[in-house]
Design a protein around this motif. Structure first.
Motif, short mmCIF file in Angstrom:
data_model
loop_
_atom_site.label_atom_id
_atom_site.label_comp_id
_atom_site.label_asym_id
_atom_site.label_seq_id
_atom_site.Cartn_x
_atom_site.Cartn_y
_atom_site.Cartn_z
N ARG A 288 38.58 45.41 48.42
CA ARG A 288 39.20 46.84 48.05
C ARG A 288 38.80 47.51 49.24
NH1 ARG A 288 43.37 48.03 46.82
NH2 ARG A 288 43.31 47.54 44.49
N ALA B 63 40.53 49.30 42.01
CA ALA B 63 40.68 47.78 42.06
C ALA B 63 41.59 47.34 41.00
CB ALA B 63 39.19 47.02 42.10
N PRO C 281 36.67 42.29 43.91
CA PRO C 281 37.01 43.24 44.82
C PRO C 281 36.08 44.05 45.74
CG PRO C 281 37.20 44.13 42.62
CD PRO C 281 36.90 42.55 42.49
#
Length: 205
Positions: free
Chosen positions: A101, A78, A88
């Motif tokens: 992410r 991330a 994320p």
């Protein structure tokens, strides 16, 4: 599954931080979704500590057409969390899009394939033939899990393999019996993705 339940699968996957490792936690989550169905058979294939591949099979794996789904459980790092608008690994829904992410590459693909199998199992529908889900480790750093499962024969006998990598559907490569066929959809024309064969070349590997 309701649309909300399907999206929740993706949210749950994004929330698992599997940055170039830790895929066993993703495998744990996926396995938990399937264990409620006796028609689903699960095999974990360890690659390294904390890094397990998962193979889910339904239907007859020896007779009839064999369809495979493949997706990797790892995501790229991330990076600096301060540069993210939201954390994320905290799924964030904004303007109809889910951010986090791995949301695109490729936990969305993995979630879609998982949901497809879960819906079939919930409906009690056995396929004519077999379906295999191959959830792999280490794609972002060398495709280690895919290589391991291939070597072990997990993809043997498949008639087709769907890989859920994001492409935008502008380029769809097909590998069929010794040929690599790349299909390109021309965005300026309303044609199906099968309408234009751009490259046909022999495979050497």
């Amino acid at each position: 599954m309701t649309p909300e339940e399907q999206v929740q699968v993706l949210k749950d996957l994004i929330a698992i931080p599997s940055e170039n490792g830790g895929e066993a936690a993703v495998a744990d989550y996926l396995a938990a979704q399937f264990t409620r169905y006796s028609a689903a058979h699960l095999t974990r294939v360890p690659y390294a500590p904390g890094r397990d591949n998962l193979v889910v099979t339904i239907g007859d794996q020896t007779e009839g057409p064999q369809l495979g789904f493949s997706g990797h459980m790892d995501v790229v790092a991330a990076g600096d969390a301060a540069r993210w608008q939201t954390p994320p690994f905290t799924p964030s829904l904004r303007a109809g899009r889910l951010y986090g992410r791995g949301a695109s590459d490729m936990k969305s693909g993995l979630a879609a394939m998982t949901v497809a199998l879960l819906n079939r199992l919930a409906a009690g529908r056995q396929p004519t033939g077999g379906i295999r889900l191959l959830a792999t480790v280490g794609e972002e750093t060398g495709e280690f899990g895919a290589a391991q499962l291939t070597k072990l024969g997990a993809a043997d006998g498949l008639d087709a393999l769907v890989i859920g990598e994001p492409t935008g559907l502008t380029q769809v490569p097909l590998r069929l019996r010794g040929l690599l066929i790349t299909l390109l959809r021309r965005p300026e024309r309303r044609r199906t993705v099968r309408s234009r064969v751009v490259v046909i070349m022999p495979l050497t590997s």
